[in-house]
Design a protein around this motif. Structure first.
Motif, PDB file in Angstrom:
ATOM      1  N   HIS A  17       1.655   8.372   8.212  1.00  0.00           N
ATOM      2  CA  HIS A  17       2.339   8.500   7.074  1.00  0.00           C
ATOM      3  C   HIS A  17       3.924   8.971   7.054  1.00  0.00           C
ATOM      4  O   HIS A  17       4.707   8.852   6.311  1.00  0.00           O
ATOM      5  CB  HIS A  17       1.768   9.430   6.117  1.00  0.00           C
ATOM      6  CG  HIS A  17       0.256   8.806   5.720  1.00  0.00           C
ATOM      7  ND1 HIS A  17       0.021   8.298   4.494  1.00  0.00           N
ATOM      8  CD2 HIS A  17      -1.138   8.751   6.207  1.00  0.00           C
ATOM      9  CE1 HIS A  17      -1.029   7.814   4.140  1.00  0.00           C
ATOM     10  NE2 HIS A  17      -1.752   8.067   5.266  1.00  0.00           N
ATOM     11  N   TRP A  62      -0.081  11.875  -1.802  1.00  0.00           N
ATOM     12  CA  TRP A  62      -1.234  12.400  -2.712  1.00  0.00           C
ATOM     13  C   TRP A  62      -2.041  11.172  -3.541  1.00  0.00           C
ATOM     14  O   TRP A  62      -3.146  11.185  -3.429  1.00  0.00           O
ATOM     15  CB  TRP A  62      -0.876  13.441  -3.575  1.00  0.00           C
ATOM     16  CG  TRP A  62      -1.769  13.837  -4.605  1.00  0.00           C
ATOM     17  CD1 TRP A  62      -2.145  13.998  -5.795  1.00  0.00           C
ATOM     18  CD2 TRP A  62      -2.843  14.783  -3.874  1.00  0.00           C
ATOM     19  NE1 TRP A  62      -3.248  14.457  -6.201  1.00  0.00           N
ATOM     20  CE2 TRP A  62      -3.583  15.113  -5.050  1.00  0.00           C
ATOM     21  CE3 TRP A  62      -3.095  15.416  -2.607  1.00  0.00           C
ATOM     22  CZ2 TRP A  62      -4.778  16.117  -4.994  1.00  0.00           C
ATOM     23  CZ3 TRP A  62      -4.455  16.014  -2.711  1.00  0.00           C
ATOM     24  CH2 TRP A  62      -5.138  16.442  -3.555  1.00  0.00           C
ATOM     25  N   PHE A  63      -0.967  10.097  -3.686  1.00  0.00           N
ATOM     26  CA  PHE A  63      -1.599   8.932  -4.519  1.00  0.00           C
ATOM     27  C   PHE A  63      -2.834   8.174  -3.352  1.00  0.00           C
ATOM     28  O   PHE A  63      -3.445   7.346  -3.938  1.00  0.00           O
ATOM     29  CB  PHE A  63      -0.513   8.084  -4.834  1.00  0.00           C
ATOM     30  CG  PHE A  63       0.064   8.492  -6.152  1.00  0.00           C
ATOM     31  CD1 PHE A  63      -0.409   9.245  -6.772  1.00  0.00           C
ATOM     32  CD2 PHE A  63       1.512   8.086  -6.410  1.00  0.00           C
ATOM     33  CE1 PHE A  63       0.247   9.740  -8.348  1.00  0.00           C
ATOM     34  CE2 PHE A  63       2.159   8.631  -7.405  1.00  0.00           C
ATOM     35  CZ  PHE A  63       1.342   9.339  -8.419  1.00  0.00           C
ATOM     36  N   ARG A  64      -2.283   8.443  -2.218  1.00  0.00           N
ATOM     37  CA  ARG A  64      -3.389   7.756  -1.059  1.00  0.00           C
ATOM     38  C   ARG A  64      -4.310   8.875  -0.534  1.00  0.00           C
ATOM     39  O   ARG A  64      -4.786   8.699   0.576  1.00  0.00           O
ATOM     40  CB  ARG A  64      -2.456   7.275   0.076  1.00  0.00           C
ATOM     41  CG  ARG A  64      -1.420   6.178  -0.594  1.00  0.00           C
ATOM     42  CD  ARG A  64      -0.600   5.612   0.496  1.00  0.00           C
ATOM     43  NE  ARG A  64      -1.168   4.961   1.606  1.00  0.00           N
ATOM     44  CZ  ARG A  64      -0.344   4.643   2.751  1.00  0.00           C
ATOM     45  NH1 ARG A  64       0.807   4.973   2.800  1.00  0.00           N
ATOM     46  NH2 ARG A  64      -1.116   4.224   3.651  1.00  0.00           N
ATOM     47  N   ARG A  65      -4.718   9.864  -1.185  1.00  0.00           N
ATOM     48  CA  ARG A  65      -5.634  10.886  -0.709  1.00  0.00           C
ATOM     49  C   ARG A  65      -7.186  10.286  -0.229  1.00  0.00           C
ATOM     50  O   ARG A  65      -7.791  10.662   0.688  1.00  0.00           O
ATOM     51  CB  ARG A  65      -5.707  12.001  -1.768  1.00  0.00           C
ATOM     52  CG  ARG A  65      -6.398  11.769  -3.013  1.00  0.00           C
ATOM     53  CD  ARG A  65      -5.833  12.720  -4.106  1.00  0.00           C
ATOM     54  NE  ARG A  65      -6.386  12.443  -5.651  1.00  0.00           N
ATOM     55  CZ  ARG A  65      -5.590  11.766  -6.366  1.00  0.00           C
ATOM     56  NH1 ARG A  65      -4.614  11.128  -6.038  1.00  0.00           N
ATOM     57  NH2 ARG A  65      -6.305  11.696  -7.466  1.00  0.00           N
ATOM     58  N   THR A  81       0.874  -1.358   0.091  1.00  0.00           N
ATOM     59  CA  THR A  81      -0.058  -0.178   0.018  1.00  0.00           C
ATOM     60  C   THR A  81       0.980   1.231  -0.110  1.00  0.00           C
ATOM     61  O   THR A  81       0.376   2.391  -0.646  1.00  0.00           O
ATOM     62  CB  THR A  81      -0.858   0.058   1.226  1.00  0.00           C
ATOM     63  OG1 THR A  81      -1.749  -0.931   1.172  1.00  0.00           O
ATOM     64  CG2 THR A  81      -1.655   1.255   1.195  1.00  0.00           C
ATOM     65  N   SER A  82       2.210   1.402   0.601  1.00  0.00           N
ATOM     66  CA  SER A  82       2.964   2.350   0.854  1.00  0.00           C
ATOM     67  C   SER A  82       3.860   2.595  -0.217  1.00  0.00           C
ATOM     68  O   SER A  82       4.425   3.277  -0.294  1.00  0.00           O
ATOM     69  CB  SER A  82       3.392   2.323   2.052  1.00  0.00           C
ATOM     70  OG  SER A  82       4.433   1.063   2.275  1.00  0.00           O
ATOM     71  N   ARG A  83       3.679   1.668  -1.085  1.00  0.00           N
ATOM     72  CA  ARG A  83       4.718   1.624  -2.225  1.00  0.00           C
ATOM     73  C   ARG A  83       6.347   1.713  -1.815  1.00  0.00           C
ATOM     74  O   ARG A  83       6.912   2.441  -2.474  1.00  0.00           O
ATOM     75  CB  ARG A  83       4.420   2.612  -3.221  1.00  0.00           C
ATOM     76  CG  ARG A  83       3.265   2.674  -3.681  1.00  0.00           C
ATOM     77  CD  ARG A  83       2.888   3.905  -4.782  1.00  0.00           C
ATOM     78  NE  ARG A  83       1.502   3.760  -5.478  1.00  0.00           N
ATOM     79  CZ  ARG A  83       0.379   4.080  -4.990  1.00  0.00           C
ATOM     80  NH1 ARG A  83       0.305   4.645  -3.730  1.00  0.00           N
ATOM     81  NH2 ARG A  83      -0.737   3.994  -5.710  1.00  0.00           N
ATOM     82  N   TYR A 115     -12.286  13.178  -4.704  1.00  0.00           N
ATOM     83  CA  TYR A 115     -11.198  12.366  -4.941  1.00  0.00           C
ATOM     84  C   TYR A 115     -11.364  10.940  -5.593  1.00  0.00           C
ATOM     85  O   TYR A 115     -10.876  10.538  -6.277  1.00  0.00           O
ATOM     86  CB  TYR A 115     -10.371  12.124  -3.426  1.00  0.00           C
ATOM     87  CG  TYR A 115      -9.806  13.183  -2.645  1.00  0.00           C
ATOM     88  CD1 TYR A 115      -9.167  14.292  -3.543  1.00  0.00           C
ATOM     89  CD2 TYR A 115     -10.020  13.340  -1.511  1.00  0.00           C
ATOM     90  CE1 TYR A 115      -8.820  15.405  -2.961  1.00  0.00           C
ATOM     91  CE2 TYR A 115      -9.232  14.344  -0.786  1.00  0.00           C
ATOM     92  CZ  TYR A 115      -8.713  15.465  -1.724  1.00  0.00           C
ATOM     93  OH  TYR A 115      -8.187  16.803  -0.969  1.00  0.00           O
ATOM     94  N   MET A 121       3.833  13.182  -3.690  1.00  0.00           N
ATOM     95  CA  MET A 121       3.127  12.294  -4.577  1.00  0.00           C
ATOM     96  C   MET A 121       2.778  10.869  -3.958  1.00  0.00           C
ATOM     97  O   MET A 121       1.710  10.615  -4.132  1.00  0.00           O
ATOM     98  CB  MET A 121       4.236  11.868  -5.798  1.00  0.00           C
ATOM     99  CG  MET A 121       4.473  13.093  -6.683  1.00  0.00           C
ATOM    100  SD  MET A 121       5.340  12.526  -8.068  1.00  0.00           S
ATOM    101  CE  MET A 121       4.608  11.205  -8.992  1.00  0.00           C
ATOM    102  N   ALA A 122       3.891  10.121  -3.082  1.00  0.00           N
ATOM    103  CA  ALA A 122       3.196   9.181  -2.233  1.00  0.00           C
ATOM    104  C   ALA A 122       2.200   9.236  -1.551  1.00  0.00           C
ATOM    105  O   ALA A 122       1.224   8.555  -1.268  1.00  0.00           O
ATOM    106  CB  ALA A 122       4.568   8.718  -1.533  1.00  0.00           C
ATOM    107  N   ARG A 166     -10.138   9.616  -9.186  1.00  0.00           N
ATOM    108  CA  ARG A 166      -9.410   8.406  -9.203  1.00  0.00           C
ATOM    109  C   ARG A 166      -9.258   7.414 -10.211  1.00  0.00           C
ATOM    110  O   ARG A 166      -9.968   7.558 -10.948  1.00  0.00           O
ATOM    111  CB  ARG A 166      -9.463   7.447  -7.761  1.00  0.00           C
ATOM    112  CG  ARG A 166      -8.551   6.379  -7.743  1.00  0.00           C
ATOM    113  CD  ARG A 166      -9.045   5.797  -6.264  1.00  0.00           C
ATOM    114  NE  ARG A 166     -10.078   5.276  -6.346  1.00  0.00           N
ATOM    115  CZ  ARG A 166     -10.857   4.386  -5.219  1.00  0.00           C
ATOM    116  NH1 ARG A 166      -9.993   4.149  -4.031  1.00  0.00           N
ATOM    117  NH2 ARG A 166     -12.024   3.891  -5.368  1.00  0.00           N
TER     118      ARG A 166
END
Length: 356
Positions: A284, A261-264, A18-20, A352, A258-259, A356
């Motif tokens: 986070h 924001w991708f999980r907004r 999930t956190s890449r 959001y 970005m990391a 997506r």
């Protein structure tokens, strides 16, 4: 949220992807390592150039005025800041070695400190000879035809690399600095001083009555091949890689922002469900540290190892420079995480989801 629950959530996000974690670690390590190595290698090249410049004798300045050099004043210049060695000399003709009578040696009488200007180390008593003389005639005693073998006090390198001729096949005989007048004063200055000519002139004695009024001291460089002054200092100050810490901070900021924001959607959903904003931010923040800290360590280690190989004499300063760049990335990462997180609003959850 309790601490153990927060920790469990962080571990779940890191292990599930999930956190890449893997992608962010790889990208950040690659980018940060490039930034660190670019500056380390650039500085290492400047260090190599400086070593070559100094080793060639280009950093040695000479003042010639026959019979007008005060040996003690010349030797005393070594106490001046940035002056590593200074000494005076006068030529005394030739001497002959019994094993090579057809190859006479140039003989110079010098002050005690003169040989240090040429890079010789003091080994006790006797004379100094060039490495060529030592390899052909011996490095412990010189078999001169006039008298018993003369002990060799030390040797100095004098390759034919563009420096002034006359000392590659020579003998330096030290004497007291007060033993008469000398013909030349030599000074090794590093870093170079802009006022070295004025310093050299302080070793000149007043002209005797009736001496030629037109007689002037001649200041020159031992080796002119590499230029009068070392250009590496200017190149170091103007190098493009001096901005590496700012670039590293920017990369860290962009990646972490970005990391987050991708999980907004995830963040906004948790806020809508009643999760504490502070707790979510801490989550986070820890997850960003999980991929950025190993990247910082890997990039710093790459810089340290590279410096060990390319510029071991400057290892402490290059290690600090690598740490500066790597820590700038950390600052950028923490800032980017905060920026990305606090841009997320619970009230924009629907927006959001649609985007997506």
């Amino acid at each position: 949220m309790r601490a153990h629950a927060l920790l469990r959530e962080i571990i779940r996000n890191l292990t599930s992807g999930t956190s890449r974690l893997g992608a962010l670690f790889f990208i950040s390590t690659l980018a940060l390592t490039v930034a660190v190595l670019s500056d380390v290698l650039t500085i290492s090249r400047t260090v190599d150039d400086a070593i070559e410049y100094r080793g060639s004798g280009a950093a040695v300045m000479t003042l010639a005025l026959p019979g007008r050099i005060n040996g003690a004043s010349c030797d005393a210049l070594a106490d001046t800041p940035n002056v590593l060695a200074a000494g005076a000399m006068r030529p005394e003709g030739k001497v002959t070695a019994g094993t090579l009578p057809g190859e006479p040696l140039d003989l110079y009488t010098t002050t005690p400190a003169f040989a240090r200007v040429l890079g010789a180390e003091d080994g006790g008593s006797g004379v100094y000879v060039s490495t060529d003389v030592a390899s052909n005639l011996g490095s412990t005693a010189l078999p001169l035809t006039a008298g018993a073998p003369t002990p060799v006090r030390g040797t100095y390198p004098y390759p034919p690399d563009g420096r002034r001729a006359g000392f590659g096949w020579a003998v330096l005989s030290p004497t007291s600095a007060s033993d008469g007048a000398f013909d030349e004063c030599w000074v090794l200055s590093w870093p170079q001083r802009s006022d070295l000519r004025q310093l050299l002139l302080t070793s000149v004695t007043p002209a005797a009555a009736g001496a030629a009024a037109s007689e002037q001291p001649i200041v020159s460089q031992l080796n002119t091949k590499y230029g009068l002054t070392f250009a590496g200092s200017t190149e170091y100050e103007s190098r493009i890689t001096r901005y590496a810490p700012y670039l590293a901070a920017l990369v860290g900021f962009v990646l972490s922002a970005m990391a987050v924001w991708f999980r907004r959607v995830e963040i906004a959903s948790n806020l809508h469900a009643g999760a504490s904003r502070g707790t979510l931010y801490l989550q986070h923040l820890i997850e960003s540290v999980a991929w950025s800290l190993p990247a910082v360590a890997a990039a710093w280690m790459a810089g340290f190892l590279t410096a060990t190989i390319t510029a071991p004499t400057e290892l402490p300063s290059l290690a600090l420079r690598s740490a500066e760049i790597a820590l700038s990335f950390s600052v950028g990462t923490l800032t980017g995480t905060a920026f990305g997180f606090f841009r997320v609003r619970e009230g924009r959850l629907g927006h959001y989801v649609k985007g997506r």
